[in-house]
Design a protein around this motif. Structure first.
Motif, PDB file in Angstrom:
ATOM      1  N   GLU A  78      -1.118  -1.323  -1.614  1.00 53.30           N
ATOM      2  CA  GLU A  78      -0.087  -0.317  -1.368  1.00 53.30           C
ATOM      3  C   GLU A  78      -0.557   0.784  -0.417  1.00 53.30           C
ATOM      4  O   GLU A  78       0.196   1.219   0.455  1.00 53.30           O
ATOM      5  CB  GLU A  78       0.370   0.284  -2.691  1.00 53.30           C
ATOM      6  N   ASP A  79      -1.785   1.231  -0.566  1.00 57.96           N
ATOM      7  CA  ASP A  79      -2.294   2.288   0.317  1.00 57.96           C
ATOM      8  C   ASP A  79      -2.335   1.829   1.771  1.00 57.96           C
ATOM      9  O   ASP A  79      -2.111   2.620   2.691  1.00 57.96           O
ATOM     10  CB  ASP A  79      -3.688   2.743  -0.122  1.00 57.96           C
ATOM     11  N   GLU A  80      -2.614   0.553   1.972  1.00 57.92           N
ATOM     12  CA  GLU A  80      -2.641   0.008   3.327  1.00 57.92           C
ATOM     13  C   GLU A  80      -1.227  -0.038   3.914  1.00 57.92           C
ATOM     14  O   GLU A  80      -1.026   0.241   5.106  1.00 57.92           O
ATOM     15  CB  GLU A  80      -3.251  -1.392   3.325  1.00 57.92           C
ATOM     16  N   VAL A  81      -0.239  -0.384   3.083  1.00 53.46           N
ATOM     17  CA  VAL A  81       1.153  -0.383   3.530  1.00 53.46           C
ATOM     18  C   VAL A  81       1.546   1.011   4.019  1.00 53.46           C
ATOM     19  O   VAL A  81       2.124   1.178   5.097  1.00 53.46           O
ATOM     20  CB  VAL A  81       2.098  -0.821   2.391  1.00 53.46           C
ATOM     21  N   VAL A  82       1.231   2.014   3.216  1.00 54.42           N
ATOM     22  CA  VAL A  82       1.565   3.401   3.583  1.00 54.42           C
ATOM     23  C   VAL A  82       0.866   3.774   4.884  1.00 54.42           C
ATOM     24  O   VAL A  82       1.475   4.363   5.785  1.00 54.42           O
ATOM     25  CB  VAL A  82       1.171   4.373   2.451  1.00 54.42           C
ATOM     26  N   LYS A  83      -0.391   3.403   4.995  1.00 51.41           N
ATOM     27  CA  LYS A  83      -1.162   3.722   6.209  1.00 51.41           C
ATOM     28  C   LYS A  83      -0.548   3.053   7.439  1.00 51.41           C
ATOM     29  O   LYS A  83      -0.414   3.675   8.505  1.00 51.41           O
ATOM     30  CB  LYS A  83      -2.608   3.257   6.026  1.00 51.41           C
ATOM     31  N   ARG A  84      -0.165   1.786   7.283  1.00 53.23           N
ATOM     32  CA  ARG A  84       0.410   1.042   8.418  1.00 53.23           C
ATOM     33  C   ARG A  84       1.716   1.663   8.899  1.00 53.23           C
ATOM     34  O   ARG A  84       1.925   1.854  10.101  1.00 53.23           O
ATOM     35  CB  ARG A  84       0.669  -0.417   8.005  1.00 53.23           C
TER      36      ARG A  84
END
Length: 220
Positions: free
Chosen positions: A117-123
């Motif tokens: 999830e954190d990677e999704v937000v970052k992307r």
């Protein structure tokens, strides 16, 4: 091969769908394209969808299912298809199963693109779009412009879309978890789910997906 592609916002479904469909020689059928095509062509389903959208309402499952059924019945989908954005919930998944059974067919795989999830937000929250040309897209981490806030291509101002803000992204993730993620368990019960990591280069994810699909090494 008949495949459903699932994954959270920011997983790269659209990009992977295009590559996989090309490698497998099957059409990429996305919900967004279905809506745009039906509305622009003025079909009965398109008129119904537009009426709901213009009123600010959600398009009912029956309309979306009708569009998908019509698209899957076209000649280029006779040997398979890759569905992106449909089914979006368990009701649509059940309707898809009924459609396929009526034609004596079934899905071959449900490809689940997994991203933290954190990677999704970052992307998503890191995306910046050029005001002059929305096809000029940058990312504050992965593809930063030479000058902060300025498009490398045309010198236009770069901005963050409202629906790319972190709060909005987290809301979209919550909707995904609530509405769409349950279809993964639905398809797991049928033994169809293939989960792969969507981290890394686009080509790496594609290769991972191709290898994971049934007879994927032959399909490639």
């Amino acid at each position: 091969m008949r495949i459903v592609l699932v994954g959270p916002p920011g997983a790269g479904k659209g990009t992977q769908a295009a590559y996989l469909a090309k490698n497998l020689s099957i059409p990429h059928i996305s919900t967004g394209d279905l809506f745009r095509a039906n509305i622009s062509q003025g079909t009965d389903l398109g008129k119904q969808a537009k009426a709901y959208m213009d009123a600010g309402d959600l398009v009912p499952d029956s309309v979306t299912i009708g569009m998908a059924k019509d698209r899957m019945s076209q000649p280029d989908a006779a040997n398979g298809f890759l569905l992106d954005g449909f089914p979006r919930n368990v009701s649509q998944a059940e309707a898809l199963d009924e459609m396929l059974r009526a034609e004596g067919m079934r899905l071959d795989a449900v490809l689940d693109l997994e991203v933290p999830e954190d990677e999704v937000v970052k992307r998503i929250a890191g995306r910046r779009i050029c005001r002059n040309d929305s096809s000029h897209v940058f990312h504050v981490t992965y593809s930063a412009p030479k000058t902060e806030g300025v498009c490398d291509t045309c010198g236009g101002e770069l901005y963050q879309r409202a629906d790319d803000s972190e709060d909005t992204v987290r809301n979209r993730l919550e909707v995904y978890h609530t509405q769409t993620e349950p279809i993964i368990d639905y398809y797991k019960a049928q033994g169809l789910v293939v989960t792969i990591s969507a981290l890394g280069k686009v080509t790496e994810v594609t290769e991972r997906a191709m290898a994971a699909l049934p007879n994927g090494d032959k399909a490639a």
